[in-house]
Design an enzyme around this catalytic site. Sequence first.
Site, mmCIF file in Angstrom:
data_model
loop_
_atom_site.group_PDB
_atom_site.id
_atom_site.type_symbol
_atom_site.label_atom_id
_atom_site.label_comp_id
_atom_site.label_asym_id
_atom_site.label_seq_id
_atom_site.Cartn_x
_atom_site.Cartn_y
_atom_site.Cartn_z
ATOM 1 N N ASP A 75 37.790 105.319 63.481
ATOM 2 C CA ASP A 75 37.393 105.708 62.129
ATOM 3 C C ASP A 75 38.285 106.854 61.635
ATOM 4 O O ASP A 75 38.776 106.831 60.499
ATOM 5 C CB ASP A 75 35.907 106.111 62.139
ATOM 6 C CG ASP A 75 35.431 106.581 60.789
ATOM 7 O OD1 ASP A 75 35.343 105.749 59.871
ATOM 8 O OD2 ASP A 75 35.171 107.797 60.630
ATOM 9 N N LYS A 99 41.114 106.980 58.511
ATOM 10 C CA LYS A 99 41.094 107.994 57.449
ATOM 11 C C LYS A 99 42.409 108.779 57.386
ATOM 12 O O LYS A 99 42.926 109.038 56.300
ATOM 13 C CB LYS A 99 39.907 108.932 57.669
ATOM 14 C CG LYS A 99 38.562 108.231 57.426
ATOM 15 C CD LYS A 99 37.402 109.056 57.945
ATOM 16 C CE LYS A 99 36.066 108.407 57.623
ATOM 17 N NZ LYS A 99 34.954 109.051 58.338
ATOM 18 N N GLY A 134 33.687 111.563 52.728
ATOM 19 C CA GLY A 134 32.468 111.342 51.936
ATOM 20 C C GLY A 134 32.459 112.052 50.610
ATOM 21 O O GLY A 134 33.273 111.771 49.729
ATOM 22 N N VAL A 194 37.336 108.710 52.551
ATOM 23 C CA VAL A 194 37.687 109.838 53.431
ATOM 24 C C VAL A 194 36.861 111.066 53.040
ATOM 25 O O VAL A 194 36.842 111.447 51.862
ATOM 26 C CB VAL A 194 39.190 110.192 53.303
ATOM 27 C CG1 VAL A 194 39.556 111.336 54.235
ATOM 28 C CG2 VAL A 194 40.069 108.988 53.588
ATOM 29 N N LYS A 219 37.592 102.496 54.301
ATOM 30 C CA LYS A 219 38.791 103.101 54.913
ATOM 31 C C LYS A 219 39.512 102.152 55.855
ATOM 32 O O LYS A 219 40.735 102.162 55.950
ATOM 33 C CB LYS A 219 38.406 104.386 55.640
ATOM 34 C CG LYS A 219 37.345 104.171 56.728
ATOM 35 C CD LYS A 219 36.064 104.870 56.429
ATOM 36 C CE LYS A 219 34.951 104.249 57.257
ATOM 37 N NZ LYS A 219 33.758 105.017 57.346
ATOM 38 N N GLY A 263 22.365 108.213 59.830
ATOM 39 C CA GLY A 263 23.211 107.371 58.975
ATOM 40 C C GLY A 263 24.679 107.787 58.974
ATOM 41 O O GLY A 263 25.434 107.379 58.095
ATOM 42 N N GLU A 284 29.194 104.592 62.256
ATOM 43 C CA GLU A 284 29.589 103.256 61.806
ATOM 44 C C GLU A 284 28.612 102.245 62.395
ATOM 45 O O GLU A 284 27.930 102.519 63.377
ATOM 46 C CB GLU A 284 31.002 102.930 62.296
ATOM 47 C CG GLU A 284 32.077 103.832 61.716
ATOM 48 C CD GLU A 284 32.119 103.775 60.206
ATOM 49 O OE1 GLU A 284 32.319 102.690 59.647
ATOM 50 O OE2 GLU A 284 31.929 104.834 59.573
HETATM 51 N N1 HSE Z 1 31.119 107.036 60.638
HETATM 52 C C1 HSE Z 1 31.710 108.019 59.807
HETATM 53 C C2 HSE Z 1 31.492 109.376 60.417
HETATM 54 C C3 HSE Z 1 31.109 108.085 58.435
HETATM 55 O O1 HSE Z 1 30.754 109.520 61.391
HETATM 56 O O2 HSE Z 1 32.067 110.314 59.913
HETATM 57 C C4 HSE Z 1 31.749 107.325 57.368
HETATM 58 O O3 HSE Z 1 33.108 107.494 57.245
#
Ligand code: HSE
Length: 432
Positions: free
Chosen positions: A203, A207, A136, A134, A107, A189, A192
């Site tokens: 982030d 997006k 997931g 965007v 992104k 996980g 970022e």
């Molecule tokens: N770091 C992003 C989040 C995940 O926490 O949504 C991947 O886009």
Amino acid sequence: VKVQVRRVGLIGCGVIGSAFLELARKKHSFIKSYLGIDIRIAALCDLNPKIKRIAGKLGIPFTSKAEDVINNSDIDIVVELIGGLNPAGKYIMSSLRKGKDVVTANKALLAGRGRKIFKTVSETERALGFEASVLGGVPIIKSILDSLQFGGIKQIYGILNGTTNFILTEMSKESESFSSALKSAQAKGFAERDPSLDIKGIDSLNKISVLSFLCFGKLPQPKKILAEGIERISPRDISYARELGFAVKLLSAAKSSNGKVEVRVHPALVPLGHPLAKTDGALNSVFVRTLTGGDFFFSGLGAGGKPTALAVLSDVLNISRKRVPYNFFANSGNNFLFLDKGDLIFRYYFRFSALDKPGVLAKISKILASYRISIASVTQKKSDLSQGKGKIVPIVMLTHAAKESDILKAKAEIDNLSEIREKSQMLRIEEL
Ligand code: HSE
């Protein structure tokens, strides 16, 4: 059924890459019998020696040089999952120029260098899949490109970052501190590699920029956009907001009205009854308002290996099946301007930390009145602080609709009053 072989080269085998590898292998025979496509992972590129061992075990040719994948004429689709601007951008551009289709989750790259990349996609007549960039696993990009845009998209709102939504949800339960909630998001996980990208709203900004491009045909300039993170949100704002009927969310929005488009990311008060307010934990969601089709709401896991791998696989399959490249610039003739952030209009929530003595409220109201800002409600909360001689009390105020530039000037003046003991909190209310 005639089976088509598709050879995939995977560059980057981290959280998403390894989940994609696992999913593609697990679903291989189903995909082959259902779609007649034989997906073969024909090359694996990573810098980590552990991945080399895994590739060896799976019998997948391994390299640590991306060029080996990009220049391999047997490979049909390059999947780029290393993230970041460099060298990911270079790899994507050279893959397209080598005649390969590309799938990416990147992104930041699309938001920052999207014009150049989409232009190369058109020139090379290749396909680019970026569903994973965007939300997931939630198929929002396909839904916009294949369906919603034909209904005329007016507004798109989203909770686009799992890490910050997880943190705000934990804070609203008051069971976990900011830093321990961040640690659990990282362990799962979601975050970022540099979690400040999540916390500071970058982030989300990446997006919403991608979504704004898809909905309105233009990529906004990141520097001109109102983009704020969640660092300044305190549990007390979350609980005062709840008493007033709102949840505090890190909201992203792209809206078009009167020939102008506004794109923004900031913490916002969202009415408790709205589905966006009910998006909790690491979930992401998007609310789309169309001209002819009404409102739509999407929600699901927008971060983490497995959901994101699902979006990558679905792009690989779509590209393998039809590979009709979109003309991403079809919309770009739209003759609109982006709205300046100072011209944004909201109702606002304020929390002032003020000395509890006669005349303080009068001084605050006088400043607000001088900027034509009208007060809708005021509540003085119980004091839990005292500084020196005086008692400090939180004053929570809601305003009627006002212009952002006026609000910022008024806030600066109020913060200068000697009776105001810390920087005032200001949050925007989203009407939805
Ligand atoms: N770091 C992003 C989040 C995940 O926490 O949504 C991947 O886009």
